[in-house]
Design a protein around this motif. Structure first.
Motif, PDB file in Angstrom:
ATOM      1  N   SER A 636       0.846  -1.204   0.000  1.00 12.50           N
ATOM      2  CA  SER A 636       0.000   0.000   0.000  1.00 12.50           C
ATOM      3  C   SER A 636       0.872   1.242   0.000  1.00 12.50           C
ATOM      4  O   SER A 636       2.042   1.222   0.389  1.00 12.50           O
ATOM      5  CB  SER A 636      -0.926  -0.005   1.220  1.00 12.50           C
ATOM      6  OG  SER A 636      -0.169   0.135   2.412  1.00 12.50           O
ATOM      7  N   ASP A 642      -9.027   4.089   2.916  1.00 10.13           N
ATOM      8  CA  ASP A 642      -8.960   3.910   1.461  1.00 10.13           C
ATOM      9  C   ASP A 642      -7.515   3.675   1.061  1.00 10.13           C
ATOM     10  O   ASP A 642      -6.721   4.618   0.967  1.00 10.13           O
ATOM     11  CB  ASP A 642      -9.510   5.149   0.737  1.00 10.13           C
ATOM     12  CG  ASP A 642     -10.969   5.359   1.069  1.00 10.13           C
ATOM     13  OD1 ASP A 642     -11.679   4.354   1.248  1.00 10.13           O
ATOM     14  OD2 ASP A 642     -11.393   6.539   1.142  1.00 10.13           O
ATOM     15  N   SER A 644      -4.506   2.345  -1.478  1.00 14.42           N
ATOM     16  CA  SER A 644      -4.144   2.074  -2.860  1.00 14.42           C
ATOM     17  C   SER A 644      -2.847   1.283  -2.852  1.00 14.42           C
ATOM     18  O   SER A 644      -1.966   1.539  -2.024  1.00 14.42           O
ATOM     19  CB  SER A 644      -3.965   3.385  -3.646  1.00 14.42           C
ATOM     20  OG  SER A 644      -2.941   4.158  -3.082  1.00 14.42           O
TER      21      SER A 644
END
Length: 922
Positions: A636, A642, A644
């Motif tokens: 990540s 959230d 990504s």
């Protein structure tokens, strides 16, 4: 008695230009014989003649006209009486009572001299009175009548002369003068008007020249210079003279120019001119000299014209007029000129028939004159106007044989410019009509199409087709409609099938479809085929319907659907096949979940475990068709809700070793199962919680350096266990063969600069890893090989040890203040004497003192030599507790040499190890 004057006085007005006179009584003489002198005086009270200025003298006249020069003065008359015998009496004076005044500016006369005729010079003259003249104004005028105001002649403004021009003929000329005194006072203007209108001069040819070369085709021009009013119809006569002197006037040549013709060759040409004024008055005839003889001119085209209808379908004819001797085989070329400047050469003689390609273009003809002897002249060209299109017209229209579903393309011929989008109407009728009148066709037929092309359908089979065509030009203009009918009815098509394909209705069921064409369909035939990877196609027994259920034998093969069309009357068409289906495969592999095995901590290894569905189909597929499982690890970009992820390109195995960069980030692993058919399952992934740092650890620790006592050493290692904090480093010495470590105070950095104290020892660095949060790991050490003396110094040390006795020049600082120790001006010179048995420091003698020994001793302990780590030039020799000396040299090299020589001699003297001689001052 002498003559005397009595009662003398002046009579008259004291004004410029006025007459004044004197009266007097003379005794002893007569007035007539007396002399009178006239003067002007600035004052009425004058004393003698010196105050007077003479104006004029008269012996007889008693009158005098006052001149301009007397303005502002007094008029004085001096009367001198004269007796009969000539005796002169005493003069007497008389004065006019008033000062002389000036008159207003005016003209006392105005006249114009000269002949009022064309090209004559007129001269104006006038008389001015009224003080001194200033800049009087002159102007000349032209008048249509004697009573009009006239128009000024600007070119003659301010001049007293004017030359009459040809344009002035028939008009009156006047001169106007406005008197102006020098003080700016303007008087009344005076005007002189000519009595007669300006008359023209006699018509005359001042010069006549014949210009042009005596060559056929040349235009000869008679240039003349005319004078005498406005020229009228001057008469010209052109004359041809032969070599024997006979001459003939050229009939019809009456203008000022004449073009030499072929018939004039060999003659001389001249021209005569008789000038004629516009009122018909003739002047004298003037004739030029004859020039020639006239020779043939170069071949030329005098004129070139195009005649005919400039319309599509018309015919253009060229007409060329040739000059230049006897005409030969002249060249005539036709071109089609486009708007973009390009040209197309055309093949034609004297006539050209215009076609469609000529529309919106111009036709150009280039005529090249050729004389009979082959000489060519300059080409001449002429272009037509833009060729216009003809009226739109349908020339012919034919409908070919018609078949069901075959598109009909009528054969037609059009005339009338560029064809536009015509109007087309297709009709369907049961009978073949002989009369194709539009009204009749419309009443007994059905409209089926309105485009040029028409494709008959099943409903058209057995019917006749009629096409009505309205020809239309590109500009929208239409012609008369033209109609055509098919020779035979529309024929039915051969049975066929279109768009044969198969569809997958469920995981194991396929259906075949197709579009029948060619009359009405009967009992068409259906078949299914299996096609292997090598292209072998096998008909599947028993599969004769439009649907098919997949069997195990179909895996890795394609399925095809075969459709044989059969018309209702039993006619069989060609079998058509669908496109092969996709390769038939069993159900795809599936992964339900993915989990991690291992600690989610830095340096730990994580492994993933797959969970497959617990059903018979999937267990069978996993047991028989699984080929491999692919993994991909991701990290990540941060932590939070959230997330990504970015792929870790090289991490594609089941397990993954957690790295330092992963601390605080979440790791994700994606898993895909691939079967023996090369298909991939849906991707399944799992995400870790944020990775925790591991226990601090240092690996691959080593010390870098060249191994000499003058080198710089650095400790290198690979740290792991979170972000490194203030890790601890300690430098030590270790004697070869001894486990003891000697700490080097103050040396806790990653770099260490060796010195002579390190000679013979191993350098040891102990590295204690510390994480940024203070957690410590296990210490790790690394060491060097024994430190050797730098080779160049070693040579010098060995040589001096072999000599056994050596002297060094050193410096001594008696004042050990740190600041003063750095100033060379506070240092004193000393001699350091060293031999195998003892050491001595001597202060050299001077002119006022002897040399003295400041320190002396043997190498017996506690003798030792100390160096200062913070000063590479200083060292201290300690003989015993009460006898020591602090010395200094210029360079570190010299310091190292001195210390190594002393220690070398001391080591031999005591037969002890070097370790006992080391004392280090922090």
């Amino acid at each position: 008695a002498p003559p005397k004057v009595f009662d003398l006085k002046i009579t008259g007005e004291a004004r410029e230009g006025s007459k004044v006179s004197v009266t007097a009584t003379v005794t002893g003489g007569t007035v007539a014989s007396s002399r009178v002198q006239w003067f002007k005086a600035s004052s009425s009270e004058f004393v003698n003649d010196h105050e007077l200025e003479a104006l004029c003298t008269s012996k007889v006249s008693k009158t005098f006209r006052i001149p301009l020069g007397a303005v502002g003065c007094y008029i004085v008359a001096k009367f001198t009486p004269v007796g009969p015998d000539g005796e002169i009496g005493a003069p007497a004076y008389a004065i006019l009572d008033d000062v002389v005044e000036t008159l207003p500016p005016s003209l006392n006369f105005l006249t114009v001299t000269g002949e009022f005729s064309e090209d004559q010079m007129l001269t104006a003259s006038y008389g001015y009175i009224g003080g001194y003249e200033g800049n009087s104004l002159y102007s000349w005028y032209l008048h249509e009548t004697e009573d009009d105001e006239g128009s000024p002649l600007s070119e003659a403004s301010g001049l007293l002369q004017y030359r009459i021009k040809k344009e002035d003929v028939g008009k009156f000329v006047s001169f106007k003068c406005i008197p102006i005194r020098n003080d700016g006072i303007v008087g009344e203007p005076g005007v002189f008007m000519g009595n007669d209108r300006v008359t023209p001069g006699n018509p005359t040819v001042l010069s006549l020249e014949l210009n042009g070369e005596a060559i056929e085709g040349t235009t000869m021009v008679a240039n003349r210079r005319y004078w005498g009013g406005e020229e009228g119809d001057t008469v010209f006569r052109w004359v041809l003279t032969s070599s024997d002197g006979t001459w003939n006037e050229i009939e019809g040549a009456t203008s000022s120019s004449y073009s030499l013709k072929c018939d004039d060759i060999g003659f001389y040409v001249s021209v005569s001119c008789e000038p004629v004024r516009i009122d018909g008055v003739h002047g004298s005839l003037v004739t030029t000299e004859a020039i020639g003889p006239i020779i043939p001119g170069p071949p030329a085209c005098r004129s070139l014209e195009l005649a005919g209808s400039m319309l599509e379908g018309g015919r253009l004819t060229s007409h060329a007029e040739y000059t230049g001797g006897v005409k030969g085989n002249c060249i005539q070329q036709w071109f089609r000129s486009h708007d973009d400047g390009s040209k197309d050469e055309l093949i034609a003689d004297e006539c050209l028939d215009l076609v469609l390609a000529d529309v919106d273009c111009r036709i150009e003809v280039i005529f090249t004159p050729v004389r009979e002897d082959g000489v060519q002249g300059s080409p001449k060209s002429v272009s037509s106007d833009t060729i216009l299109p003809g009226e739109p017209k349908g020339v012919s229209l034919v409908i070919p044989e018609c078949f069901e579903d075959n598109e009909i393309s009528p054969i037609k011929a059009y005339f009338g410019g560029k064809e536009g989008t015509g109007k087309y109407t297709w009709f369907r009728t049961t009978e073949k009509l002989d009369n194709l009148e539009p009204e009749l066709v419309a009443s007994c037929s059905e409209v089926v199409g309105e485009t040029l092309l028409y494709k008959p359908s099943l409903v058209d089979v057995g019917f006749y087709l009629i096409l009505c065509w309205v020809p239309t030009r590109c500009d929208g203009k239409t012609g008369d409609p033209l109609m055509a009918i098919t020779d035979n009815p529309v024929m039915a098509a051969f049975p066929s099938v279109l768009d044969v394909n198969l569809k997958k209705t469920s995981s194991d069921l396929y259906s075949g479809v197709g579009i029948y064409y060619g009359g009405y369909e009967g009992s068409s035939l259906h078949k299914w085929y299996r096609e292997s990877s090598d292209g072998t196609r096998i008909c599947i027994d028993g599969a004769a319907s439009s649907t098919y259920e997949v069997a195990d034998a179909d895996y890795s093969c394609h399925l095809l659907f075969g459709y044989t069309p059969v018309r209702s009357d039993g006619v069989i068409g060609e079998e058509k096949f669908s496109e092969p289906s996709d390769i038939i495969f069993p159900e795809q592999l599936k992964i339900e979940t993915l989990s991690f095995k291992g600690n989610q901590v830095e340096r730990e290894t994580l492994a993933v475990v797959e969970q497959i569905p617990r059903n018979e189909t999937q267990e069978h597929i996993w047991g028989n068709y699984k080929k491999e499982i692919k993994y991909q690890w991701f990290a990540s970009n941060g932590s939070g809700v959230d997330l990504s992820f970015e792929p870790l390109a090289t991490e594609c195995s089941r397990s993954y070793r957690v790295r330092f960069e992963d601390i605080g980030r979440c790791l994700k692993c994606e898993c895909i199962a691939i079967d023996v058919f090369g298909r991939s399952s849906e991707s399944v992934s799992a995400v870790t919680s944020p990775i925790l740092p591991g226990i601090p650890k240092i690996e691959k620790l080593e010390i870098e350096g060249r191994g000499f006592h003058t080198n710089l050493y650095a400790v290198r290692g690979i740290y792991s266990g979170g972000k490194e904090g203030k890790s601890k480093i300690q430098w030590l010495r270790s004697m070869v063969g001894s486990p003891d470590l000697i700490s080097i105070p103050g040396e806790t950095g990653r770099m260490y600069e060796a010195n002579v104290d390190d000679v013979g020892y191993r350098l040891v660095a102990i590295y204690t890893p510390v994480r940024e949060d203070g957690v410590e790991g296990r210490p790790v050490s690394a060491s060097t090989e024994p430190i050797a003396v730098e080779p160049e110094i070693y040579k010098e040390v060995k040589q001096k040890l072999d000599d056994g006795s050596v002297k060094f020049e050193v410096l001594c600082d008696k004042d050990r203040t740190p600041k003063k120790a750095q100033v060379m001006g506070h240092l004193e010179r000393r001699i350091l004497e060293v031999n195998r048995k003892r050491i001595k420091v001597v202060k050299p003698g001077s002119k006022t003192s002897f040399a003295t020994t400041e320190a002396r001793g043997t190498y017996t302990p506690p003798f030792h030599v100390e160096l200062y780590r913070n000063d590479q030039h200083r060292f201290k020799i300690v003989v015993d507790g009460d006898n020591e000396v602090d010395l200094m040299v210029q360079t570190r090299h010299m310091r190292d040499l001195v210390i190594l020589v002393i220690r070398g001699l001391a080591q031999k003297f005591n037969s002890t190890s070097l370790n006992s001689l080391l004392r280090i001052e922090a």
